[in-house]
Design a protein around this motif. Sequence first.
Motif, mmCIF file in Angstrom:
data_model
loop_
_atom_site.group_PDB
_atom_site.id
_atom_site.type_symbol
_atom_site.label_atom_id
_atom_site.label_comp_id
_atom_site.label_asym_id
_atom_site.label_seq_id
_atom_site.Cartn_x
_atom_site.Cartn_y
_atom_site.Cartn_z
ATOM 1 N N ASP A 8 -3.254 0.898 1.931
ATOM 2 C CA ASP A 8 -3.878 0.994 3.251
ATOM 3 C C ASP A 8 -3.911 2.434 3.787
ATOM 4 O O ASP A 8 -3.471 2.708 4.902
ATOM 5 C CB ASP A 8 -3.182 0.028 4.215
ATOM 6 C CG ASP A 8 -3.315 -1.412 3.737
ATOM 7 O OD1 ASP A 8 -4.325 -2.037 4.070
ATOM 8 O OD2 ASP A 8 -2.438 -1.888 2.985
ATOM 9 N N HIS A 10 -6.704 3.932 4.342
ATOM 10 C CA HIS A 10 -7.749 3.848 5.363
ATOM 11 C C HIS A 10 -8.366 5.199 5.720
ATOM 12 O O HIS A 10 -8.511 5.547 6.896
ATOM 13 C CB HIS A 10 -7.230 3.121 6.604
ATOM 14 C CG HIS A 10 -7.173 1.640 6.403
ATOM 15 N ND1 HIS A 10 -8.302 0.870 6.301
ATOM 16 C CD2 HIS A 10 -6.132 0.797 6.225
ATOM 17 C CE1 HIS A 10 -7.951 -0.393 6.097
ATOM 18 N NE2 HIS A 10 -6.648 -0.467 6.033
ATOM 19 N N ASP A 34 -7.441 -0.860 0.162
ATOM 20 C CA ASP A 34 -7.866 -0.299 1.446
ATOM 21 C C ASP A 34 -7.710 1.229 1.447
ATOM 22 O O ASP A 34 -7.048 1.824 2.309
ATOM 23 C CB ASP A 34 -7.134 -0.936 2.636
ATOM 24 C CG ASP A 34 -7.769 -2.268 3.042
ATOM 25 O OD1 ASP A 34 -8.705 -2.717 2.342
ATOM 26 O OD2 ASP A 34 -7.331 -2.857 4.037
ATOM 27 N N HIS A 62 -11.289 -3.843 2.890
ATOM 28 C CA HIS A 62 -12.114 -2.768 3.444
ATOM 29 C C HIS A 62 -12.858 -1.996 2.354
ATOM 30 O O HIS A 62 -13.928 -1.450 2.613
ATOM 31 C CB HIS A 62 -11.261 -1.811 4.283
ATOM 32 C CG HIS A 62 -10.888 -2.393 5.614
ATOM 33 N ND1 HIS A 62 -11.569 -2.110 6.776
ATOM 34 C CD2 HIS A 62 -9.919 -3.282 5.955
ATOM 35 C CE1 HIS A 62 -11.031 -2.778 7.780
ATOM 36 N NE2 HIS A 62 -10.021 -3.501 7.315
ATOM 37 N N HIS A 114 -3.446 -6.964 -2.914
ATOM 38 C CA HIS A 114 -3.634 -6.378 -1.579
ATOM 39 C C HIS A 114 -2.989 -7.268 -0.516
ATOM 40 O O HIS A 114 -2.303 -6.784 0.387
ATOM 41 C CB HIS A 114 -5.122 -6.188 -1.280
ATOM 42 C CG HIS A 114 -5.378 -5.524 0.037
ATOM 43 N ND1 HIS A 114 -4.929 -4.256 0.324
ATOM 44 C CD2 HIS A 114 -5.994 -5.961 1.170
ATOM 45 C CE1 HIS A 114 -5.271 -3.945 1.570
ATOM 46 N NE2 HIS A 114 -5.909 -4.962 2.100
ATOM 47 N N HIS A 146 -2.019 -4.873 3.252
ATOM 48 C CA HIS A 146 -2.946 -5.676 4.056
ATOM 49 C C HIS A 146 -2.533 -5.845 5.524
ATOM 50 O O HIS A 146 -3.361 -5.701 6.412
ATOM 51 C CB HIS A 146 -3.140 -7.038 3.405
ATOM 52 C CG HIS A 146 -4.385 -7.777 3.808
ATOM 53 N ND1 HIS A 146 -5.511 -7.167 4.311
ATOM 54 C CD2 HIS A 146 -4.689 -9.112 3.742
ATOM 55 C CE1 HIS A 146 -6.436 -8.098 4.548
ATOM 56 N NE2 HIS A 146 -5.964 -9.277 4.224
ATOM 57 N N HIS A 148 -0.235 -3.989 7.123
ATOM 58 C CA HIS A 148 0.199 -2.688 7.651
ATOM 59 C C HIS A 148 1.576 -2.781 8.303
ATOM 60 O O HIS A 148 1.911 -1.982 9.181
ATOM 61 C CB HIS A 148 -0.816 -2.126 8.665
ATOM 62 C CG HIS A 148 -2.197 -1.949 8.126
ATOM 63 N ND1 HIS A 148 -3.109 -1.100 8.699
ATOM 64 C CD2 HIS A 148 -2.829 -2.483 7.053
ATOM 65 C CE1 HIS A 148 -4.246 -1.139 8.010
ATOM 66 N NE2 HIS A 148 -4.089 -1.978 7.017
#
Length: 243
Positions: A8, A10, A34, A62, A114, A146, A148
């Motif tokens: 993640d 991101h 992600d 994502h 994930h 996933h 966080h």
Amino acid sequence: MIYGVISDMHASLEALEAVLAELSAVERFLCLGDLVGYGPDPEACVERVRSLPGLVCIAGNHDLAAIGEFDLSWFNPYARAAAEWTAKQLSAGARQYLASLPRVERVRGAVLAHGALPDTMEYVTSCQEARLTFAEFDSPFCLIGHTHVAEVYRQREGSENCEQASLFSGGEVEAEAGLRYIVNCGSVGQPRDGNAKASYGIYDDEGQKVTVRRVEYPIGQVQEKMAKAGLPRSLIERLTAGR
Ligand code: ZN
């Protein structure tokens, strides 16, 4: 073998670089998906992750959203806006890379997903949900992302009982005989457990141990880039709170 565990990110290049600086001695990496979505540097993050040595990487929701393989109606309006922006930033090479990522991978002693098993787009946020995932793997560890939220679930072989513990400030999970673990090493680029520091893990497959650590990164720099890109204000502000 020692693995750096990142999830993640991101599209937060600053958070990713802060974590990688802490993992500079590590020669193998596990990426739990992600890579993109929400943040301002999707292309650079994909390139940076791809370049990591000994990388095993799986897809997050994502990543799939950014390449049109995840239904955006599942997202709230802010996540959707960010996903649409992200899709426009990615090169053909980055899109191809994200499209090539599997949903589940295995390394010695651990399965990587994930989110939950068997449907890796589902969340593990409670022991009730963790039990369903425990039923789907045999190894001592399942490493996930996933939500966080850095935390661990553990279950004894042959038992339905499950215990949860926070890894909010980091911590160590050392495998004990007869127990299995679902470990969420938290999010590099958008922590949501109230600790704004980037979260990451270290997996030792010989010692059968997962360590979770937190590291500060220049949140303001990421927020400035997000504002310049016109990304939603709520996504910018949540980084400060780690929520
Ligand atoms: Zn995520």
